[in-house]
Design a protein around this motif. Structure first.
Motif, mmCIF file in Angstrom:
data_model
loop_
_atom_site.group_PDB
_atom_site.id
_atom_site.type_symbol
_atom_site.label_atom_id
_atom_site.label_comp_id
_atom_site.label_asym_id
_atom_site.label_seq_id
_atom_site.Cartn_x
_atom_site.Cartn_y
_atom_site.Cartn_z
ATOM 1 N N ASP A 138 0.828 -1.211 0.000
ATOM 2 C CA ASP A 138 0.000 0.000 0.000
ATOM 3 C C ASP A 138 0.864 1.263 0.000
ATOM 4 N N LYS A 189 2.338 4.844 -0.488
ATOM 5 C CA LYS A 189 1.729 6.171 -0.614
ATOM 6 C C LYS A 189 2.826 7.233 -0.657
ATOM 7 N N ASN A 190 2.701 8.171 -1.592
ATOM 8 C CA ASN A 190 3.666 9.253 -1.765
ATOM 9 C C ASN A 190 3.137 10.533 -1.108
ATOM 10 N N ARG A 191 3.985 11.171 -0.258
ATOM 11 C CA ARG A 191 3.575 12.399 0.416
ATOM 12 C C ARG A 191 4.693 13.440 0.333
#
Length: 216
Positions: A28, A30-32
């Motif tokens: 899962d 996720k790029n932030r």
């Protein structure tokens, strides 16, 4: 985020594009994005994901209630943080702060414990890579103890600069810290450290400008 952004990283060493794609899906990913100075992870909270720096950098800091800050390490592009906390589901004892505007990918690494959800074609490779990453982190932290064990300010500076010279194979190099970060990393008071650096330069031991150093 593109696979090409992370394909050369240690976490995915030895994996094909297909394996990396499956890994990103199962974990899962996720790029932030974070602004300079923004907290990425807080001490006292639980980390559920391993963080990988894509662009920019973050510092790992120990901050106490009296406002004292110790910089434990600086994490740059392609490197990782919080993997041990995430795997063990332990409370964070350090803060992670963006050292500059940064892009970070988070992986729910605890999902790897759920064997039924994992694709066995890449799981063994990932576990091996995490083991190597953790071993390098332990080595890095043990090296820091060599820099901070001397009592004098000069001895700590020389110990650190000598180690950087050995790692780079050069007597002239850039260090990853600004002046305040270097003082925090070596557990020194910034003003005293700056004075000692000036004395060392006057005595012909080193030359420096900003974060560029030359050992003479």
């Amino acid at each position: 985020m593109r696979i090409s952004d992370i394909q050369g990283s240690r976490l995915f060493s030895g994996m094909s594009e297909e394996e990396i794609s499956k890994c990103l899906s199962d974990l899962d990913a996720k790029n932030r994005s974070y602004k300079k100075g923004e907290l990425v992870l807080n001490a006292g909270e639980r980390a559920y994901s391993l963080g990988m720096v894509i662009t920019g950098s973050v510092t790992i800091e120990s901050n106490d209630v009296w406002g004292n800050c110790t910089v434990l390490s600086l994490i740059g592009p392609g490197d990782y943080f919080a993997e041990t906390y995430a795997l063990l589901n332990e409370v964070m004892l350090v803060d992670v702060r963006a050292n500059e505007d940064s892009s970070i990918v988070f992986f729910n690494i605890r999902s790897i414990m759920s064997i039924n959800k994992m694709s066995s074609s890449w799981k063994e490779k990932l576990l091996k890579n995490i083991l190597i990453i953790s071993a390098r982190k332990n080595l890095m932290l043990s090296q820091r103890s060599f820099y901070t064990s001397p009592k004098s300010c000069r001895a700590r500076l020389l110990s650190y600069l000598n180690a950087v010279a050995l790692k780079t194979g050069k007597n002239e190099f850039d260090i990853p810290f600004n002046r305040q970060q270097l003082a925090d990393y070596l557990n020194l008071e910034r003003t005293n450290m700056s004075k000692e650096l000036s004395r060392m330069q006057d005595e012909g031991i080193i030359r420096y400008r900003m974060n560029h150093f030359k050992l003479l």
